[in-house]
Design a protein around this motif. Sequence first.
Motif, PDB file in Angstrom:
ATOM      1  N   ALA A  34       0.824  -1.215   0.000  1.00 29.53           N
ATOM      2  CA  ALA A  34       0.000   0.000   0.000  1.00 29.53           C
ATOM      3  C   ALA A  34       0.858   1.266   0.000  1.00 29.53           C
ATOM      4  O   ALA A  34       0.334   2.372  -0.100  1.00 29.53           O
ATOM      5  N   SER A  35       2.180   1.107   0.128  1.00 33.14           N
ATOM      6  CA  SER A  35       3.084   2.255   0.104  1.00 33.14           C
ATOM      7  C   SER A  35       3.720   2.374  -1.275  1.00 33.14           C
ATOM      8  O   SER A  35       3.560   1.504  -2.126  1.00 33.14           O
ATOM      9  N   GLU A  36       4.463   3.467  -1.486  1.00 37.36           N
ATOM     10  CA  GLU A  36       5.193   3.640  -2.740  1.00 37.36           C
ATOM     11  C   GLU A  36       6.627   3.133  -2.625  1.00 37.36           C
ATOM     12  O   GLU A  36       7.393   3.213  -3.582  1.00 37.36           O
ATOM     13  N   LYS A  37       6.975   2.620  -1.465  1.00 39.06           N
ATOM     14  CA  LYS A  37       8.348   2.171  -1.236  1.00 39.06           C
ATOM     15  C   LYS A  37       8.593   0.831  -1.923  1.00 39.06           C
ATOM     16  O   LYS A  37       7.671   0.198  -2.430  1.00 39.06           O
ATOM     17  N   GLY A  38       9.865   0.411  -1.914  1.00 40.78           N
ATOM     18  CA  GLY A  38      10.172  -0.854  -2.563  1.00 40.78           C
ATOM     19  C   GLY A  38      11.647  -1.136  -2.629  1.00 40.78           C
ATOM     20  O   GLY A  38      12.465  -0.531  -1.907  1.00 40.78           O
ATOM     21  N   LEU A  39      12.003  -2.065  -3.513  1.00 41.59           N
ATOM     22  CA  LEU A  39      13.372  -2.546  -3.676  1.00 41.59           C
ATOM     23  C   LEU A  39      13.965  -1.950  -4.942  1.00 41.59           C
ATOM     24  O   LEU A  39      13.263  -1.788  -5.949  1.00 41.59           O
ATOM     25  N   ASN A  40      15.261  -1.653  -4.904  1.00 40.57           N
ATOM     26  CA  ASN A  40      15.927  -1.014  -6.038  1.00 40.57           C
ATOM     27  C   ASN A  40      17.217  -1.764  -6.349  1.00 40.57           C
ATOM     28  O   ASN A  40      18.071  -1.936  -5.469  1.00 40.57           O
ATOM     29  N   PHE A  41      17.354  -2.207  -7.598  1.00 38.43           N
ATOM     30  CA  PHE A  41      18.479  -3.056  -7.977  1.00 38.43           C
ATOM     31  C   PHE A  41      19.431  -2.274  -8.876  1.00 38.43           C
ATOM     32  O   PHE A  41      19.010  -1.660  -9.871  1.00 38.43           O
ATOM     33  N   HIS A  42      20.716  -2.312  -8.522  1.00 41.66           N
ATOM     34  CA  HIS A  42      21.734  -1.504  -9.191  1.00 41.66           C
ATOM     35  C   HIS A  42      22.779  -2.393  -9.858  1.00 41.66           C
ATOM     36  O   HIS A  42      23.017  -3.522  -9.421  1.00 41.66           O
ATOM     37  N   ASP A  43      23.428  -1.863 -10.899  1.00 35.84           N
ATOM     38  CA  ASP A  43      24.460  -2.643 -11.578  1.00 35.84           C
ATOM     39  C   ASP A  43      25.798  -2.495 -10.847  1.00 35.84           C
ATOM     40  O   ASP A  43      25.875  -1.902  -9.763  1.00 35.84           O
ATOM     41  N   MET A  44      26.843  -3.037 -11.454  1.00 35.44           N
ATOM     42  CA  MET A  44      28.141  -3.079 -10.791  1.00 35.44           C
ATOM     43  C   MET A  44      28.683  -1.684 -10.457  1.00 35.44           C
ATOM     44  O   MET A  44      29.422  -1.518  -9.493  1.00 35.44           O
ATOM     45  N   ARG A  45      28.288  -0.696 -11.239  1.00 29.70           N
ATOM     46  CA  ARG A  45      28.762   0.664 -10.996  1.00 29.70           C
ATOM     47  C   ARG A  45      27.805   1.474 -10.125  1.00 29.70           C
ATOM     48  O   ARG A  45      27.994   2.663  -9.921  1.00 29.70           O
ATOM     49  N   GLY A  46      26.751   0.815  -9.640  1.00 28.87           N
ATOM     50  CA  GLY A  46      25.807   1.487  -8.762  1.00 28.87           C
ATOM     51  C   GLY A  46      24.712   2.232  -9.489  1.00 28.87           C
ATOM     52  O   GLY A  46      23.956   2.987  -8.879  1.00 28.87           O
ATOM     53  N   THR A  47      24.603   2.025 -10.822  1.00 23.84           N
ATOM     54  CA  THR A  47      23.545   2.667 -11.596  1.00 23.84           C
ATOM     55  C   THR A  47      22.248   1.879 -11.439  1.00 23.84           C
ATOM     56  O   THR A  47      22.247   0.641 -11.561  1.00 23.84           O
ATOM     57  N   LEU A  48      21.157   2.583 -11.193  1.00 22.43           N
ATOM     58  CA  LEU A  48      19.875   1.920 -10.993  1.00 22.43           C
ATOM     59  C   LEU A  48      19.444   1.187 -12.265  1.00 22.43           C
ATOM     60  O   LEU A  48      19.347   1.781 -13.333  1.00 22.43           O
ATOM     61  N   GLU A  49      19.181  -0.108 -12.130  1.00 20.25           N
ATOM     62  CA  GLU A  49      18.694  -0.915 -13.250  1.00 20.25           C
ATOM     63  C   GLU A  49      17.193  -1.164 -13.172  1.00 20.25           C
ATOM     64  O   GLU A  49      16.515  -1.250 -14.189  1.00 20.25           O
ATOM     65  N   ARG A  50      16.682  -1.296 -11.936  1.00 20.01           N
ATOM     66  CA  ARG A  50      15.268  -1.630 -11.786  1.00 20.01           C
ATOM     67  C   ARG A  50      14.756  -1.163 -10.429  1.00 20.01           C
ATOM     68  O   ARG A  50      15.308  -1.533  -9.390  1.00 20.01           O
ATOM     69  N   ALA A  51      13.738  -0.334 -10.456  1.00 21.60           N
ATOM     70  CA  ALA A  51      13.008  -0.003  -9.234  1.00 21.60           C
ATOM     71  C   ALA A  51      11.821  -0.962  -9.167  1.00 21.60           C
ATOM     72  O   ALA A  51      11.131  -1.185 -10.167  1.00 21.60           O
ATOM     73  N   TYR A  52      11.595  -1.512  -7.984  1.00 23.82           N
ATOM     74  CA  TYR A  52      10.607  -2.587  -7.847  1.00 23.82           C
ATOM     75  C   TYR A  52       9.737  -2.288  -6.644  1.00 23.82           C
ATOM     76  O   TYR A  52       9.984  -2.769  -5.530  1.00 23.82           O
TER      77      TYR A  52
END
Length: 579
Positions: A34-52
């Motif tokens: 019910a919130s907008e929060k979640g998990l965020n997955f980053h690549d080897m250089r720390g660049t965001l690949e996927r907000a989940y």
Amino acid sequence: MNDAAMTPTPNDCDLPRRRADFATLTEAIDYAAASEKGLNFHDMRGTLERAYPFAEMRDDALAMARRLVASGVKKDDRIALVAETGPEFAALFCGCVYAGAWPIPLPLPTTFGGKDSYIDQLAVQLESSDPMMLLYPAEIGEMAGAAAAKQGCEGIDWESFATRPHPECALPEAAPDDICYLQYSSGSTRFPTGVAVTHRALLNNLAGHSHAMNVRDDERVVSWLPWYHDMGLVGCFLSPIANQVSADYLRTEHFARRPLAWLDLISRNPGTTLSYSPTFGYDICARRISSQSHVGDRFDLSRWRVAGNGADMIRPDVMQGFVNAFSEAGFKASAFTPSYGLAEATLAVTVMPPGEGIRVELVEEERLSGTPRDLSRPARYRAIVNCGKPVLDMDVEIRGENGAVRGDHQIGKVWCRGPSVMHSYFRNQEATDDCLVDGWLDTGDMGYMADGYLFIVGRAKDMIIINGKNHWPQDIEWAVEQLPGFNHGDIAAFSVETENGEEAPAVLVHCRVSDPDERIRLRDQIADKVRSVTGMSCVVELVPPRTLPRTSSGKLSRAKAKKLYLSGEIEPLDLRHAA
């Protein structure tokens, strides 16, 4: 991928925070969604690949649950999952729970060992847990598929599984005392065994995290810890869900290649940060930065409020090295938050109150080993780290060999009791009865209490006993590490039986020099150093780098090192031609 997926999930939202006060994990997931929060997955250089976002994770999990049911999965079936850090594992783990099945996180291949050893490792855990199927990333399909075939369960990569139909169906309702998942302990104290954790135990421990660390509304979790280990799974994946905290992840293998990407990610974090690591993670970062300047220009660690430390023996010298390296970047020593836990207690047993930092006591080694002081030698001391106070609803006692409770500063076996102590070892009643007595868990660790705080001194089963005198292997290993050219984890100490039938300490040491004469000098130098610590001669064996075995969580496995050495599977370097 749409632009929204490239924007990290927020720290704040209007949903009132609940500190894991749910009856089941499914209830916690429903609330977090019910919130907008979640998990965020980053690549080897720390660049965001996927907000989940948690809402998307829940939708995917429910679809996975229906796929499992359509595949014949029933309540209390086991589903093994290779725990790659990413949205696929997150959805599958939660999907298993919604379906009433027990997810079993299993490790990814490591750089240690080879293909065959990984297949064997998976096969042993599959045999123990007897799952209906094994789900894994496609890129390790050959190895994972071979392990599944060896066990006789279905093996399928999760991309293929995600294409299966997911018709609407009724899902079972979880009860607090149902088993939520099986967690394989790392094997550093016992042979790896499946720990059965109930929803009640999990949620109690997750509430303990939130209360112990006083999680704030602007907090974020940053983690590179693997999701097959209890600290990564429970502390850095399930806890953010149950406590509604956004989290940012690097894969463990990416951290291994670029450890400073972890600190880059913390530096870019818009909120205050919770982030955990074993000692070696801090050590690697301090070593990597030691040759660089302008630390303050690259990093901003001033918002790192809880720098958790656990999962192995905490080294004050290493922690001080990290402070020395990164204080210029705003890191505060008071952020260090030592803790103590184990899979058999779900995760946390004790946590240091935030802001108190690392506090140590100097203890005579003779007191640690329980042997009389040799007055002919000067006293030697070891710094013992304060691991904090028991978490919510947890009782901790120190007991002697006769089971009697010991007082402050008296060393003995650490026992704990509370709602988050495991249900059992799966299908291993003998092992369960061996460590669970009247609701109390024998942790297998040694320590003492002082003013309500727990101090851990070592693992009881690692103790080296020679001529009636006790020696901690850590003392021997740490002594050798002080010699030039050695890193944390290069040495394994244990006892062996010599040709005359007597016990002697043996030390296996990674050797990086190739000159035969240098190897001889190194062996003699190590033997002298150990003699200065123990007062006795030892067997020193130089072995090739990366030879010493690790547990699933990356800790040195002395028991396995000894077994492999005695069986001849660890072959020492031949020094005879150089003598």
